[in-house]
Design an enzyme around this catalytic site. Sequence first.
Site, PDB file in Angstrom:
ATOM      1  N   TYR A 142       0.632  -1.290  -0.179  1.00 11.45           N
ATOM      2  CA  TYR A 142       0.021   0.014   0.078  1.00 11.45           C
ATOM      3  C   TYR A 142       1.100   1.305   0.002  1.00 11.45           C
ATOM      4  CZ  TYR A 142      -3.676   3.283   1.239  1.00 11.45           C
ATOM      5  OH  TYR A 142      -4.450   4.422   1.236  1.00 11.45           O
ATOM      6  N   ASP A 234       9.100   2.626   0.806  1.00 10.76           N
ATOM      7  CA  ASP A 234       8.026   3.276   1.408  1.00 10.76           C
ATOM      8  C   ASP A 234       8.073   3.031   2.881  1.00 10.76           C
ATOM      9  OD1 ASP A 234       5.817   4.363   2.448  1.00 10.76           O
ATOM     10  OD2 ASP A 234       4.469   3.653   0.730  1.00 10.76           O
ATOM     11  N   LYS A 263       3.513  10.152   8.867  1.00 13.89           N
ATOM     12  CA  LYS A 263       3.255   9.663  10.095  1.00 13.89           C
ATOM     13  C   LYS A 263       4.124  10.188  11.208  1.00 13.89           C
ATOM     14  CE  LYS A 263       0.634   5.623   8.605  1.00 13.89           C
ATOM     15  NZ  LYS A 263      -0.649   6.225   8.767  1.00 13.89           N
TER      16      LYS A 263
END
Length: 445
Positions: A142, A234, A263
């Site tokens: 993702y 990622d 984040k």
Amino acid sequence: MNHERSRELYDRALSVMPGGVNSSVRANMPHPFFIERGDGGHVIDADGNRYIDWVMGYGPLLYGHDMPEPVEAAVQSHASAGPMYGAPTGIEVEHAEFVARHVPSVESIRFVNSGTEATVSAVRLARGYTGRDKVVVMQGGYHGAQESTLVEGEPGDAHPSTAGIPESFAEHTLPIPFNDPEAAAEVFEEHGDDIAAVLVEPILANMGIVMPVDGYHETLRDLCDDHGSLLIFDEVITGFRVGGLGCAQSKFGVTPDVTTFGKIIGGGFPVGAIGGQAEIIEHFTPAGDVFQSGTFSGHPVTMAAGHEYLKYAAENDVYEHVNRLGRKLREGITEICAERAPEYTVVGTDSMFKTIFTRDAPDDPSECCPAGCRQDPDCGRFETCPKTGADVAAAETDRWERVFWQEMTDRGVFLTANQFECQFTSYAHTEEDVERTLEAYREAL
């Protein structure tokens, strides 16, 4: 538990927001509970119910809901000085310097506003830098809500995974199974001269947590080097959570060309970033010819929060604490599963954990990895543990969402609402939180 106020809010939300939420993963069944406030490692909902929070905002809250004093002071100071300026600030430079000192791949960095924006920009950068169009991604990986990676299928037969994306967008995306070095070699053999980059999470962290098999990332590194492609890690989820301040790339000993962040790097505020070799990152405008820009990029409050977040971790025992609690949770859940659900697989590392409701039990559960699946060939579960996104998708995913999540919620434990997103420990969590959660697991399983 009483949920009258949450039901009322959800009913109102359905009238003014699609599905009653602003992110689809929040649409818990039969309805979400609405959070009133956070308190350390806990949240309190609109009806006053208290939950141990292992969602942690889906990862950003390394310190839970109470910011350390230096972080809170920095946020208040920068917020009171003015909301934003449309001009550079010194805190951007300080934060960039800190990240560059600690993350192996980062010499230069561009801050943006979300993990999705970071991966979108990284793909554009790779294509502009190499002059190639195709991007290799992992099936089940993702990388945010972006057209280049919301793709399913396999090389030569890839299709958008959602409505609203033209089929032509998928033509340049090559999905391959995670942890399959032969598939990686084959896609490079067929498309190597056209591949701009491999975009991969060091750990599949949005698909139940799947660790890499030994040597997998080294294979990707070698293939990219051999064919002049970029290796993009990622680390939106794993960044500054797995491997400490060096991120997952330092834990695995493989240095990518480019890394995307989100984040934790923003201290709980909206953020994203693209870092890597200066010679590559400086292809972004205005230094280079790959356009990238954003009104709120490098927002001073976010930069201050992220900078103090990481400084505090460098100066205190943050990672020792969160990793120890993560290990204790995984060990405890492993013991419970061995007794009550031996077919289930406990996964995770450092401060991340999850239980995958896999369907096949090993001959002897006591021989399994004791603190989360490590893809160990000597483990009794190795032949049946999840190694790809498809393996996780084949688990009893409905059981988690329709039965287990609700059982845990009723016992005051807040977990991610489906089988796929991972869960996190924080600096605010305690040994008591762990014990209460394990007791809830015993009852719910």
